[in-house]
Scaffold this active site. Sequence first.
Site, PDB file in Angstrom:
ATOM      1  N   ASN A  40      -6.425 -13.703 -19.470  1.00  0.00           N
ATOM      2  CA  ASN A  40      -7.233 -14.309 -18.422  1.00  0.00           C
ATOM      3  C   ASN A  40      -8.398 -13.440 -17.973  1.00  0.00           C
ATOM      4  O   ASN A  40      -8.345 -12.211 -18.059  1.00  0.00           O
ATOM      5  CB  ASN A  40      -6.371 -14.575 -17.167  1.00  0.00           C
ATOM      6  N   GLU A  75       6.296 -14.509 -15.397  1.00  0.00           N
ATOM      7  CA  GLU A  75       4.832 -14.547 -15.458  1.00  0.00           C
ATOM      8  C   GLU A  75       4.387 -13.967 -16.792  1.00  0.00           C
ATOM      9  O   GLU A  75       4.769 -12.852 -17.148  1.00  0.00           O
ATOM     10  CB  GLU A  75       4.225 -13.737 -14.302  1.00  0.00           C
ATOM     11  N   ASP A 132       6.531 -15.827 -21.637  1.00  0.00           N
ATOM     12  CA  ASP A 132       6.195 -17.244 -21.566  1.00  0.00           C
ATOM     13  C   ASP A 132       7.350 -18.006 -20.930  1.00  0.00           C
ATOM     14  O   ASP A 132       8.528 -17.755 -21.239  1.00  0.00           O
ATOM     15  CB  ASP A 132       5.926 -17.793 -22.975  1.00  0.00           C
ATOM     16  N   GLY A 133       7.040 -18.925 -20.019  1.00  0.00           N
ATOM     17  CA  GLY A 133       8.082 -19.611 -19.261  1.00  0.00           C
ATOM     18  C   GLY A 133       9.086 -20.343 -20.132  1.00  0.00           C
ATOM     19  O   GLY A 133      10.295 -20.266 -19.918  1.00  0.00           O
ATOM     20  N   ASP A 180       4.928 -23.685 -11.937  1.00  0.00           N
ATOM     21  CA  ASP A 180       3.583 -23.470 -11.394  1.00  0.00           C
ATOM     22  C   ASP A 180       2.733 -22.774 -12.452  1.00  0.00           C
ATOM     23  O   ASP A 180       2.130 -21.734 -12.201  1.00  0.00           O
ATOM     24  CB  ASP A 180       3.664 -22.621 -10.122  1.00  0.00           C
TER      25      ASP A 180
END
Length: 528
Positions: free
Chosen positions: A226, A305, A330-331, A348
């Site tokens: 990001n 996260e 990774d979720g 989320d």
Amino acid sequence: MAAELGASRLLAPYFSSSQIVWTIIIGTIMIALALGAVFGGRWADRDPNPDKLYMRIMVAAVWISLIPLVGKYLILLISGMLIVTVSTNFLIIAAFVSCAIIFVPPLFLLGTVTAGLNKFATTSLEDNASVVGRLSACNTIGSILGTFLPTFVTIPAVGTFVSFLIFSGALLVIPLIYFISIRARRVSCAVCALIFAITSCLSPLTGFAFWENSSTLAYEGESIYNYLQVKNLSDRTILSTNVLFGVQSVTMKNQGLTGMYYDTALAAPALADHADSALILGMGTGTYARQLKQYYPDMKITGVEIDQKITDLAGRYFDEPSSIPVSTYDGRAWLAASDQTYDVIMVDAYQDITIPFQMSSTEFFTMVKGHLNPGGVMVVNMNMISDGAGSINEALTDTIASVFGERNMLTADVPSTTNRELFAKTIGEDKSTKGASDIKRDAKAIPLRSVTYMRTGSEDLKWYMNEVAERFEEVEAPGSASTILTDDKAPVEVLGMRAIDQLIAKEAGPYREILKTEGIGGLLRAVQ
């Protein structure tokens, strides 16, 4: 490849890093390289002068070095022009035009190099194939280095801007050595070196969001995943991963309710049969975890996260509780590796228009359901209110309904935001009736207030839940024509793009009307 990866990081803070944006980048750059190869071959046959080839390399290098200094201004200028003139497909058009203007010229010039080198390196047809093979091998090796070095070394270490400078500088050295060795083009070499020196000094001093007040901009940087920006305001601290489409996480400096979607999501532990444990997929800066800890201090909370840099920022700027374990994973992969179950699971993980397809499918929500205790509640934060046929929220809602059943679901829009919270409950036991628990009965004002106060002892939260109860909406059953997202088919990027078009149409509508009736002069007066 380094320019291609750099392009994705340059465009991501403004247009996201979705598959659509990646497709535009790859397609545009491939077109530029293909055209360069065609014209490079013609130019080499017509005038096999190595001076011209090295001059094209030098111009391309200088152009690329200017991208971190000038590129962001061009992107905002293009976006500003298109946002009041384009009604649909804004993301596609804006990203394509930006990529074409910023990256096509230098990559077209670089595309001419291989054909020219082939011309100069070939001395006879007998070894022509060997020459082409060696040039292709060098090309491939360069692409490999240009792929791995930016992703794993330069961008995480020094950022996108400096990465552009590193690779453009390495490229510039080649023609400079050539021209200096033959004592030619000295003025051109001096000018190009001067431009590179100037942009090297100025580019690192500017950021993606260069218009932000430096007194409130606490951090701007990048991770592997990001673009990251932290703003420290008087009443809150904000984390953004996109400078055009909103924020990723917010922490209020005063304890209590935040006025954001986290407050509505606090209905989840009140709707669940028990409120002893919670899992947060997409921990971010830990705002929801802090809210749960504040009102449910005995709840065992686990966070997941994917971006370690965000977790680091959470501890540095957002006071994330150190007592909450956070896994950098990774979720969905974390769920697959875990056999634990929870009373509440918060999903989320949807950042603005970037929705991970693997966390939007029936397979994913089936996995989440399997990690809920009987009577457990999943709450999903959907970032954009986009209703109607073909909308992203309709597709997500229908997909979840195909797993949990529409009778076990409710939604609640968050006032003054573009957020919608979706609640889905597994079948549990209602101790008062000895029957199955019912989310629709539990979501009514009186029982929701009562359970909230009984579990938290908070008057403020109790009465806020009364207001949340008024916002609950039932979910319709998916129809035969409904879009059910699966691992095989989940067009979340296209659906998200439609939502962005709707948001832009709503916000930019008045300005488009001014442009239509009063022209450019009226528009400039309106935005002053």
